[in-house]
Design an enzyme around this catalytic site. Structure first.
Site, PDB file in Angstrom:
ATOM      1  N   SER A 119       0.817  -1.208   0.000  1.00  0.00           N
ATOM      2  CA  SER A 119       0.000   0.000   0.000  1.00  0.00           C
ATOM      3  C   SER A 119       0.850   1.257   0.000  1.00  0.00           C
ATOM      4  CB  SER A 119      -0.835   0.043   1.276  1.00  0.00           C
ATOM      5  OG  SER A 119      -1.706  -1.026   1.339  1.00  0.00           O
ATOM      6  N   HIS A 140      -1.042  -2.895  -7.187  1.00  0.00           N
ATOM      7  CA  HIS A 140      -1.781  -2.519  -5.975  1.00  0.00           C
ATOM      8  C   HIS A 140      -3.296  -2.575  -6.169  1.00  0.00           C
ATOM      9  CE1 HIS A 140      -2.864   0.777  -2.843  1.00  0.00           C
ATOM     10  NE2 HIS A 140      -2.937  -0.416  -2.302  1.00  0.00           N
ATOM     11  N   GLU A 152      -3.698   0.058  -9.034  1.00  0.00           N
ATOM     12  CA  GLU A 152      -2.585   0.987  -9.290  1.00  0.00           C
ATOM     13  C   GLU A 152      -1.388   0.174  -9.759  1.00  0.00           C
ATOM     14  OE1 GLU A 152      -1.787   4.704  -6.624  1.00  0.00           O
ATOM     15  OE2 GLU A 152      -2.710   3.209  -5.351  1.00  0.00           O
ATOM     16  N   ASN A 190      -3.538   5.950  -1.550  1.00  0.00           N
ATOM     17  CA  ASN A 190      -3.296   6.074  -0.107  1.00  0.00           C
ATOM     18  C   ASN A 190      -2.638   7.387   0.289  1.00  0.00           C
ATOM     19  OD1 ASN A 190      -4.515   3.727   0.830  1.00  0.00           O
ATOM     20  ND2 ASN A 190      -2.773   2.495   0.126  1.00  0.00           N
TER      21      ASN A 190
HETATM   22  C1  LIG Z   1      -5.517   0.423   1.905  1.00  0.00           C
HETATM   23  C2  LIG Z   1      -5.147   0.324   0.489  1.00  0.00           C
HETATM   24  O1  LIG Z   1      -3.987   0.060   0.182  1.00  0.00           O
HETATM   25  C3  LIG Z   1      -6.088   0.621  -0.625  1.00  0.00           C
HETATM   26  C4  LIG Z   1      -7.529   0.356  -0.371  1.00  0.00           C
HETATM   27  O2  LIG Z   1      -8.010  -0.714  -0.615  1.00  0.00           O
HETATM   28  S1  LIG Z   1      -8.376   1.611   0.297  1.00  0.00           S
HETATM   29  C5  LIG Z   1      -9.995   0.961   0.499  1.00  0.00           C
HETATM   30  C6  LIG Z   1     -10.774   1.051  -0.783  1.00  0.00           C
HETATM   31  N1  LIG Z   1     -12.107   0.531  -0.548  1.00  0.00           N
HETATM   32  C7  LIG Z   1     -13.116   1.307  -0.211  1.00  0.00           C
HETATM   33  O3  LIG Z   1     -12.996   2.520  -0.100  1.00  0.00           O
HETATM   34  C8  LIG Z   1     -14.387   0.577   0.032  1.00  0.00           C
HETATM   35  C9  LIG Z   1     -15.485   1.500   0.484  1.00  0.00           C
HETATM   36  N2  LIG Z   1     -16.722   0.743   0.665  1.00  0.00           N
HETATM   37  C10 LIG Z   1     -17.528   0.387  -0.394  1.00  0.00           C
HETATM   38  O4  LIG Z   1     -17.266   0.721  -1.540  1.00  0.00           O
HETATM   39  C11 LIG Z   1     -18.751  -0.416  -0.059  1.00  0.00           C
HETATM   40  O5  LIG Z   1     -19.066  -0.210   1.285  1.00  0.00           O
HETATM   41  C12 LIG Z   1     -18.566  -1.951  -0.339  1.00  0.00           C
HETATM   42  C13 LIG Z   1     -18.391  -2.177  -1.822  1.00  0.00           C
HETATM   43  C14 LIG Z   1     -17.405  -2.558   0.432  1.00  0.00           C
HETATM   44  C15 LIG Z   1     -19.819  -2.679   0.131  1.00  0.00           C
HETATM   45  O6  LIG Z   1     -20.899  -2.111  -0.521  1.00  0.00           O
HETATM   46  P1  LIG Z   1     -22.396  -2.182   0.072  1.00  0.00           P
HETATM   47  O7  LIG Z   1     -23.296  -1.652  -0.976  1.00  0.00           O
HETATM   48  O8  LIG Z   1     -22.429  -1.590   1.414  1.00  0.00           O
HETATM   49  O9  LIG Z   1     -22.592  -3.675   0.388  1.00  0.00           O
HETATM   50  P2  LIG Z   1     -23.231  -4.836  -0.421  1.00  0.00           P
HETATM   51  O10 LIG Z   1     -24.463  -4.405  -1.165  1.00  0.00           O
HETATM   52  O11 LIG Z   1     -23.361  -5.897   0.605  1.00  0.00           O
HETATM   53  O12 LIG Z   1     -22.062  -5.210  -1.434  1.00  0.00           O
HETATM   54  C16 LIG Z   1     -21.960  -4.698  -2.744  1.00  0.00           C
HETATM   55  C17 LIG Z   1     -21.281  -5.766  -3.561  1.00  0.00           C
HETATM   56  O13 LIG Z   1     -19.974  -6.016  -3.055  1.00  0.00           O
HETATM   57  C18 LIG Z   1     -19.819  -7.387  -2.684  1.00  0.00           C
HETATM   58  N3  LIG Z   1     -18.963  -7.416  -1.495  1.00  0.00           N
HETATM   59  C19 LIG Z   1     -19.111  -6.673  -0.384  1.00  0.00           C
HETATM   60  N4  LIG Z   1     -18.110  -6.919   0.467  1.00  0.00           N
HETATM   61  C20 LIG Z   1     -17.310  -7.847  -0.130  1.00  0.00           C
HETATM   62  C21 LIG Z   1     -16.123  -8.493   0.252  1.00  0.00           C
HETATM   63  N5  LIG Z   1     -15.493  -8.219   1.420  1.00  0.00           N
HETATM   64  N6  LIG Z   1     -15.575  -9.377  -0.596  1.00  0.00           N
HETATM   65  C22 LIG Z   1     -16.159  -9.662  -1.774  1.00  0.00           C
HETATM   66  N7  LIG Z   1     -17.299  -9.054  -2.197  1.00  0.00           N
HETATM   67  C23 LIG Z   1     -17.857  -8.165  -1.375  1.00  0.00           C
HETATM   68  C24 LIG Z   1     -21.224  -7.856  -2.431  1.00  0.00           C
HETATM   69  O14 LIG Z   1     -21.347  -9.245  -2.664  1.00  0.00           O
HETATM   70  C25 LIG Z   1     -22.017  -7.095  -3.464  1.00  0.00           C
HETATM   71  O15 LIG Z   1     -21.877  -7.733  -4.706  1.00  0.00           O
HETATM   72  P3  LIG Z   1     -23.030  -7.670  -5.828  1.00  0.00           P
HETATM   73  O16 LIG Z   1     -23.096  -6.246  -6.265  1.00  0.00           O
HETATM   74  O17 LIG Z   1     -22.503  -8.593  -6.856  1.00  0.00           O
HETATM   75  O18 LIG Z   1     -24.263  -8.129  -5.196  1.00  0.00           O
HETATM   76  N1  LIG Z   2      -6.146  -4.119   3.788  1.00  0.00           N
HETATM   77  C1  LIG Z   2      -6.295  -3.385   2.704  1.00  0.00           C
HETATM   78  O1  LIG Z   2      -7.319  -2.704   2.557  1.00  0.00           O
HETATM   79  C2  LIG Z   2      -5.242  -3.347   1.679  1.00  0.00           C
HETATM   80  C3  LIG Z   2      -3.993  -3.885   1.920  1.00  0.00           C
HETATM   81  N2  LIG Z   2      -3.050  -3.835   0.936  1.00  0.00           N
HETATM   82  C4  LIG Z   2      -1.724  -4.411   1.168  1.00  0.00           C
HETATM   83  O2  LIG Z   2      -1.816  -5.816   0.972  1.00  0.00           O
HETATM   84  C5  LIG Z   2      -0.895  -6.476   1.843  1.00  0.00           C
HETATM   85  C6  LIG Z   2      -1.658  -7.464   2.698  1.00  0.00           C
HETATM   86  O3  LIG Z   2      -2.630  -6.772   3.442  1.00  0.00           O
HETATM   87  P1  LIG Z   2      -3.881  -7.541   4.068  1.00  0.00           P
HETATM   88  O4  LIG Z   2      -4.290  -8.663   3.201  1.00  0.00           O
HETATM   89  O5  LIG Z   2      -4.862  -6.509   4.446  1.00  0.00           O
HETATM   90  O6  LIG Z   2      -3.224  -8.103   5.405  1.00  0.00           O
HETATM   91  P2  LIG Z   2      -3.651  -9.347   6.295  1.00  0.00           P
HETATM   92  O7  LIG Z   2      -3.106  -9.090   7.638  1.00  0.00           O
HETATM   93  O8  LIG Z   2      -5.125  -9.602   6.124  1.00  0.00           O
HETATM   94  O9  LIG Z   2      -2.908 -10.567   5.579  1.00  0.00           O
HETATM   95  C7  LIG Z   2      -1.534 -10.704   5.487  1.00  0.00           C
HETATM   96  C8  LIG Z   2      -1.249 -12.180   5.431  1.00  0.00           C
HETATM   97  O10 LIG Z   2       0.133 -12.364   5.137  1.00  0.00           O
HETATM   98  C9  LIG Z   2       0.592 -13.380   5.991  1.00  0.00           C
HETATM   99  N3  LIG Z   2       2.049 -13.341   6.106  1.00  0.00           N
HETATM  100  C10 LIG Z   2       2.821 -12.644   6.969  1.00  0.00           C
HETATM  101  N4  LIG Z   2       4.124 -12.905   6.748  1.00  0.00           N
HETATM  102  C11 LIG Z   2       4.168 -13.777   5.699  1.00  0.00           C
HETATM  103  C12 LIG Z   2       5.222 -14.446   5.020  1.00  0.00           C
HETATM  104  N5  LIG Z   2       6.490 -14.257   5.362  1.00  0.00           N
HETATM  105  N6  LIG Z   2       4.924 -15.295   4.018  1.00  0.00           N
HETATM  106  C13 LIG Z   2       3.630 -15.500   3.654  1.00  0.00           C
HETATM  107  N7  LIG Z   2       2.582 -14.901   4.278  1.00  0.00           N
HETATM  108  C14 LIG Z   2       2.849 -14.056   5.281  1.00  0.00           C
HETATM  109  C15 LIG Z   2      -0.126 -13.129   7.287  1.00  0.00           C
HETATM  110  O11 LIG Z   2      -0.039 -14.244   8.150  1.00  0.00           O
HETATM  111  P3  LIG Z   2      -0.227 -13.994   9.756  1.00  0.00           P
HETATM  112  O12 LIG Z   2      -1.581 -13.419   9.927  1.00  0.00           O
HETATM  113  O13 LIG Z   2      -0.080 -15.381  10.286  1.00  0.00           O
HETATM  114  O14 LIG Z   2       0.871 -13.052  10.160  1.00  0.00           O
HETATM  115  C16 LIG Z   2      -1.535 -12.887   6.765  1.00  0.00           C
HETATM  116  O15 LIG Z   2      -2.229 -14.098   6.534  1.00  0.00           O
HETATM  117  C17 LIG Z   2      -0.168  -5.378   2.630  1.00  0.00           C
HETATM  118  O16 LIG Z   2       0.987  -5.031   1.966  1.00  0.00           O
HETATM  119  C18 LIG Z   2      -1.183  -4.229   2.567  1.00  0.00           C
HETATM  120  O17 LIG Z   2      -0.590  -2.969   2.708  1.00  0.00           O
HETATM  121  C19 LIG Z   2      -3.280  -3.302  -0.306  1.00  0.00           C
HETATM  122  C20 LIG Z   2      -4.507  -2.794  -0.593  1.00  0.00           C
HETATM  123  C21 LIG Z   2      -5.589  -2.730   0.388  1.00  0.00           C
END
Ligand SMILES: CC(=O)CC(=O)SCCNC(=O)CCNC(=O)[C@H](O)C(C)(C)COP(=O)(O)OP(=O)(O)OC[C@H]1O[C@@H](n2cnc3c(N)ncnc32)[C@H](O)[C@@H]1OP(=O)(O)O
Ligand SMILES: NC(=O)C1=CN([C@@H]2O[C@H](COP(=O)(O)OP(=O)(O)OC[C@H]3O[C@@H](n4cnc5c(N)ncnc54)[C@H](OP(=O)(O)O)[C@@H]3O)[C@@H](O)[C@H]2O)C=CC1
Length: 291
Positions: A119, A140, A152, A190
């Site tokens: 991320s 990403h 990304e 992010n």
């Molecule tokens: C941190 C990083 O590095 C980068 C990032 O990822 S930042 C985070 C980016 N993500 C966001 O910002 C998510 C924001 N949230 C949302 O867009 C919505 O709340 C959401 C899509 C997660 C759920 O939407 P919702 O309308 O409240 O729920 P819901 O109607 O139950 O779900 C919509 C669809 O998503 C699916 N879905 C929801 N959660 C899911 C999950 N965890 N896994 C798989 N599918 C999922 C549902 O099955 C549904 O599918 P259909 O349209 O095919 O029926």
């Molecule tokens: N969460 C998010 O919304 C997003 C996350 N990301 C990125 O994706 C990556 C994973 O995040 P996320 O899935 O949320 O994290 P989680 O904590 O859900 O999953 C990470 C997994 O990796 C495992 N792990 C740790 N060390 C190792 C290793 N050496 N070899 C193999 N597996 C290992 C962990 O095991 P254990 O639990 O046993 O430590 C865990 O099962 C990170 O880099 C995060 O920044 C990118 C986009 C969105």
């Protein structure tokens, strides 16, 4: 070179989503994790999410069965060596990622492309720990992977065009949209999203609002699908804190300092949904704010 086989490292919330979309698009997927429980949970969740897609008539039962048949798991990281493309999606800690790439190196095919779903961490720096910086880049995904349209693609300083094009073709094959980002801390999404989440935690910390009022305000007042604290719990508070630290260290600007309250939650092990407690407590029937 056409990519056919994909190795996924880490079977957490991102790894299972990546395996899901890749298998559905026809790639053979081999997923690894350090824990068998994590692998089992990931396969069960992929099955559940594909079943939901079948019941909503997004995919057929045959497509689901074929996708499940294309997913294999292993506890041995080096089994992934022969893959055409490896996507590392382990915990957001640079030392963890470095060790994974270093362990993989002797087992890779010369053509294997290495990518990270990080991320925030520098792609250029991760690439220097490998023997192929030109075949290394950021891949990403957004969470939840099966739903979010964006990927990304991040070039490190040495990434070559052939590698970028191969990854772009994969993004197209899974029906998603690529955004090209330069390799600076936390890239595009992010860089913008995480300071907003951190500011929401400051808003809570300073008592401007409580968990519910902050989330309601951003949902109803800014049309965000989730409030920022609910979203932080969904992403994982450990991941949010790690990203803020990368922004703070990498850009050397105090505006990115992580909120002490975010640090406190992570230190308590209250990491959000994945540990059942964060800004909300998920252990009951409905989520209850913890502040
Ligand atoms: C941190 C990083 O590095 C980068 C990032 O990822 S930042 C985070 C980016 N993500 C966001 O910002 C998510 C924001 N949230 C949302 O867009 C919505 O709340 C959401 C899509 C997660 C759920 O939407 P919702 O309308 O409240 O729920 P819901 O109607 O139950 O779900 C919509 C669809 O998503 C699916 N879905 C929801 N959660 C899911 C999950 N965890 N896994 C798989 N599918 C999922 C549902 O099955 C549904 O599918 P259909 O349209 O095919 O029926
Ligand atoms: N969460 C998010 O919304 C997003 C996350 N990301 C990125 O994706 C990556 C994973 O995040 P996320 O899935 O949320 O994290 P989680 O904590 O859900 O999953 C990470 C997994 O990796 C495992 N792990 C740790 N060390 C190792 C290793 N050496 N070899 C193999 N597996 C290992 C962990 O095991 P254990 O639990 O046993 O430590 C865990 O099962 C990170 O880099 C995060 O920044 C990118 C986009 C969105």
């Amino acid at each position: 070179m056409e990519i056919k086989t994909i190795g996924v490292v880490g079977a957490g919330q991102m790894g299972n989503g990546i395996a899901h979309v890749m298998a559905l698009a026809g790639f053979d997927v081999l997923m690894t994790d350090i824990s068998q429980d994590a692998l089992d949970a990931a396969v069960a969740l992929i099955d559940k999410n594909l079943t939901r897609q079948v019941s909503r008539e997004k995919i057929s039962q045959d497509e689901k069965d074929a996708a499940m048949g294309r997913i294999r798991t292993t506890l041995t990281l080096t089994d992934l060596g022969p893959s055409d493309l490896i996507i590392e999606a382990a915990t957001e800690r640079e030392t963890v990622k470095q060790a994974i790439f270093e362990d993989l190196l002797p087992h890779l095919k010369p053509h294997t492309i290495l990518t990270s779903n990080t991320s925030s961490i520098s792609i250029t720096r991760l690439a220097t720990r490998t023997d192929r910086p030109e075949k290394f880049m950021g891949f990403h995904f957004m969470n939840p992977v099966p739903v979010m349209q964006l990927v990304e693609l991040i070039r490190g300083i040495a990434t070559d065009e052939e590698t970028y094009d191969a990854c772009l073709k994969v993004v197209e094959k899974i029906g998603k949209t690529a955004a090209s980002a330069e390799d600076f801390p936390a890239f595009i999404v992010n860089r913008i999203l995480m300071p907003m989440i951190n500011e929401a935690v400051y808003t809570l910390y300073e008592g401007v609002g409580n968990v519910r009022s902050i989330d309601e305000s951003m949902k109803l007042g800014a049309n965000h699908p989730m409030g920022p604290l609910e979203l932080a719990d969904f992403i994982g508070l450990d991941t949010c804190l790690a990203i803020m630290n990368v922004l703070h260290d990498g850009l050397a600007d105090t505006k990115y300092r992580p909120c002490p309250l975010l640090t406190k939650y992570v230190e308590a092990g209250w990491l959000g949904r994945k540990t059942q407690r964060g800004f909300y407590d998920y252990r009951g029937e409905v989520p209850v704010p913890t502040r």
